[in-house]
Design a protein around this motif. Structure first.
Motif, mmCIF file in Angstrom:
data_model
loop_
_atom_site.group_PDB
_atom_site.id
_atom_site.type_symbol
_atom_site.label_atom_id
_atom_site.label_comp_id
_atom_site.label_asym_id
_atom_site.label_seq_id
_atom_site.Cartn_x
_atom_site.Cartn_y
_atom_site.Cartn_z
ATOM 1 N N ALA A 13 0.839 -1.217 0.000
ATOM 2 C CA ALA A 13 0.000 0.000 0.000
ATOM 3 C C ALA A 13 0.865 1.256 0.000
ATOM 4 N N VAL A 14 1.941 1.228 0.773
ATOM 5 C CA VAL A 14 2.840 2.385 0.807
ATOM 6 C C VAL A 14 3.496 2.586 -0.547
ATOM 7 N N LEU A 15 3.905 1.493 -1.190
ATOM 8 C CA LEU A 15 4.565 1.596 -2.483
ATOM 9 C C LEU A 15 3.601 2.083 -3.565
ATOM 10 N N VAL A 16 2.331 1.730 -3.458
ATOM 11 C CA VAL A 16 1.339 2.247 -4.420
ATOM 12 C C VAL A 16 1.284 3.761 -4.338
ATOM 13 N N LYS A 17 1.261 4.317 -3.127
ATOM 14 C CA LYS A 17 1.242 5.756 -2.952
ATOM 15 C C LYS A 17 2.538 6.380 -3.462
ATOM 16 N N GLU A 18 3.657 5.710 -3.196
ATOM 17 C CA GLU A 18 4.925 6.257 -3.656
ATOM 18 C C GLU A 18 5.010 6.243 -5.174
ATOM 19 N N VAL A 19 4.455 5.205 -5.809
ATOM 20 C CA VAL A 19 4.428 5.175 -7.272
ATOM 21 C C VAL A 19 3.570 6.318 -7.815
ATOM 22 N N ALA A 20 2.412 6.553 -7.166
ATOM 23 C CA ALA A 20 1.544 7.665 -7.609
ATOM 24 C C ALA A 20 2.254 9.007 -7.463
ATOM 25 N N VAL A 21 2.962 9.200 -6.365
ATOM 26 C CA VAL A 21 3.700 10.455 -6.151
ATOM 27 C C VAL A 21 4.790 10.610 -7.194
ATOM 28 N N ALA A 22 5.524 9.489 -7.449
ATOM 29 C CA ALA A 22 6.597 9.557 -8.439
ATOM 30 C C ALA A 22 6.054 9.871 -9.830
ATOM 31 N N ASP A 23 4.891 9.327 -10.189
ATOM 32 C CA ASP A 23 4.293 9.611 -11.490
ATOM 33 C C ASP A 23 3.849 11.070 -11.574
ATOM 34 N N ALA A 24 3.282 11.575 -10.482
ATOM 35 C CA ALA A 24 2.847 12.984 -10.475
ATOM 36 C C ALA A 24 4.030 13.922 -10.615
ATOM 37 N N GLU A 25 5.119 13.641 -9.920
ATOM 38 C CA GLU A 25 6.299 14.483 -10.035
ATOM 39 C C GLU A 25 6.859 14.429 -11.463
ATOM 40 N N LEU A 26 6.861 13.241 -12.056
ATOM 41 C CA LEU A 26 7.362 13.099 -13.427
ATOM 42 C C LEU A 26 6.484 13.877 -14.409
ATOM 43 N N LEU A 27 5.149 13.827 -14.208
ATOM 44 C CA LEU A 27 4.237 14.550 -15.095
ATOM 45 C C LEU A 27 4.429 16.066 -14.967
ATOM 46 N N ALA A 28 4.582 16.543 -13.755
ATOM 47 C CA ALA A 28 4.770 17.977 -13.539
ATOM 48 C C ALA A 28 6.077 18.454 -14.157
ATOM 49 N N ALA A 29 7.115 17.662 -14.026
ATOM 50 C CA ALA A 29 8.400 18.048 -14.605
ATOM 51 C C ALA A 29 8.330 18.047 -16.128
#
Length: 448
Positions: free
Chosen positions: A255-271
């Motif tokens: 569950a923690v890794l799912v959230k971390e993957v979502a955060v990493a994808d959001a940061e990648l999209l913003a960049a």
């Protein structure tokens, strides 16, 4: 006793009764001989009394009245050994005999010793058992022949001596039998021949029935056993759930890794969006993309571990393990053995042969297993393989591991049964079979 014969004196009868009592109280033959040689003195007043026991090869001096036994090298005893054999020939029956040197013609050497050490007359009282065999001889040195009436009264005492002598001799023969030199030689020859008899070498070892086709089921990952779905010795099919591990830690990590993957994808999209206007954001795209892939890889690894928490049977067989309660809630590490899935149709014997009992064995050697549960139904088999090195067993005994087959398809050859197996080696001499371990111990202790 007729009416004209005088009655014996009461004091004489009392003395004879006392002599009988002393004879009956004797516990050994030497004690009886001492009583015979000394207790008659108040009645006969002899110079000396000698008690001889008749043996197969002659006579043995048991007691001399009033004196300790002469030493073996004394002239008197040397002469006495010759004289008693001649005297015994002069007493043919069971009745007492009076011998006077003046009326006899003994050999010259015996006559010279008689004149030097004995009185002119001697009274010889033989002692016989019930079968008429002579047991011994009482010789008394007297100045004159005892009255015939006294001989009649002594007859009962002599019978008591004979009874006690026979009883004590029989007891000593049973308790202290000594074989002759010839018997020793015959016994040694027989023992030597027996030691050369060929016998089959054998050894005993604890054994257990296992399966020749058994697969170990171990923990796939580190964790805690949550539930065991099978019972010991339960038949299972391929794909049957065996046990499961606790998934709490892995699910939380997923569950923690799912959230971390979502955060990493959001940061990648913003960049990526900022890269159109800000050239510096283009350099961050590679780093953020790698971080997002790392989070996805970690999530995939955790999800793969979640799938491995449920352990399934890889084949058809029987689940072999201990009590399930011993495993519930127990932490395990990757590769730790939990149970076995064994094929009950291919049983075999697993032997733990101790190093001290090890003998030379080759594949094909015969084995007989006596099960504790079925002692009257032994199992036969042959050695299939032997371990090269000895290792400590579960009981802490250093032993070799032997695997043996089971002939036929006996119904009572169930997995997990224990017993004692007897393994047979090559034929050796009986002496080597008996002395193998003592010889090994002596050589190990002496270094020879």
């Amino acid at each position: 006793m007729t009416m004209n014969e005088p009655l014996p004196h009461p004091q004489l009868l009392l003395q004879l009764d006392a002599l009988r009592d002393r004879a009956l109280q004797a516990e050994t033959l030497n004690a009886l001989a001492f009583s015979m040689a000394n207790d008659l003195y108040p009645l006969l007043h002899f110079h000396q009394a000698l008690v001889f026991a008749q043996r197969e090869r002659g006579f043995e001096l048991l007691c001399v009245s009033g004196l300790s036994r002469p030493t073996e090298d004394s002239p008197y005893l040397v002469w006495l050994n010759r004289a008693i054999r001649w005297v015994a020939t002069q007493v043919p029956g069971e009745q007492p005999v009076w011998l006077n040197i003046g009326q006899l013609s003994p050999p010259e050497d015996i006559a010279e010793g008689w004149a030097e050490w004995w009185t002119e007359g001697i009274c010889c009282i033989p002692v016989h058992n019930r079968t008429g065999k002579r047991l011994g001889l009482l010789v008394m040195l007297l100045e004159q022949e005892p009255p015939a009436l006294l001989h009649q009264h002594l007859a009962g005492l002599v019978q008591t001596w004979a009874y006690c002598w026979a009883a004590l001799t029989h007891k000593r023969t049973l308790l202290a039998w000594r074989p002759s030199r010839r018997q020793w030689l015959i016994g040694a020859a027989v023992m030597a021949a027996l030691l050369l008899v060929p016998v089959r070498q054998s050894a005993l070892a604890p054994a257990e029935i296992i399966s020749r086709q058994a697969q170990i089921i171990s923990a796939p990952i580190d964790g805690v056993i949550e539930h065991i779905q099978v019972r010991p010795n339960q038949a299972v099919e391929a794909g049957t759930p065996l046990f499961s591990l606790d998934e709490t830690t892995l699910r939380n990590r997923a569950a923690v890794l799912v959230k971390e993957v979502a955060v990493a994808d959001a940061e990648l999209l913003a960049a990526s969006q900022r890269a159109f206007d800000n050239p510096q954001s283009k350099g961050e795209l590679t780093l953020l993309d790698g971080r997002a892939q790392q989070r996805r890889a970690e999530l995939a690894a955790v999800q793969a571990q979640l799938k491995r928490t449920q352990v399934l049977s890889p084949r058809t067989g029987v689940a072999v393990f201990s009590d399930p309660n011993d495993w519930l809630g127990k932490p395990v590490v990757t590769g730790e053995r939990i149970m076995q899935v064994a094929d009950p149709q291919q049983p075999a014997m697993l032997l733990q042969l101790a190093v001290a009992d090890a003998i030379a064995l080759e594949p094909g050697a015969e084995v007989t297993l006596f099960l504790t549960a079925y002692p009257l139904k032994p199992l036969k088999g042959k050695i299939l393989e032997t371990s090269y090195q000895a290792r400590p067993s579960d009981e802490g005994v250093v032993a070799y591991r032997l695997l043996a087959s089971i002939d036929g398809a006996p119904e009572h050859a169930r997995l997990g049964l224990h017993g004692t197996a007897k393994v047979y080696g090559e034929r050796v001499a009986l002496g080597y079979y008996l002395l193998r371990r003592p010889l090994a111990t002596v050589r190990a202790w002496s270094g020879w």
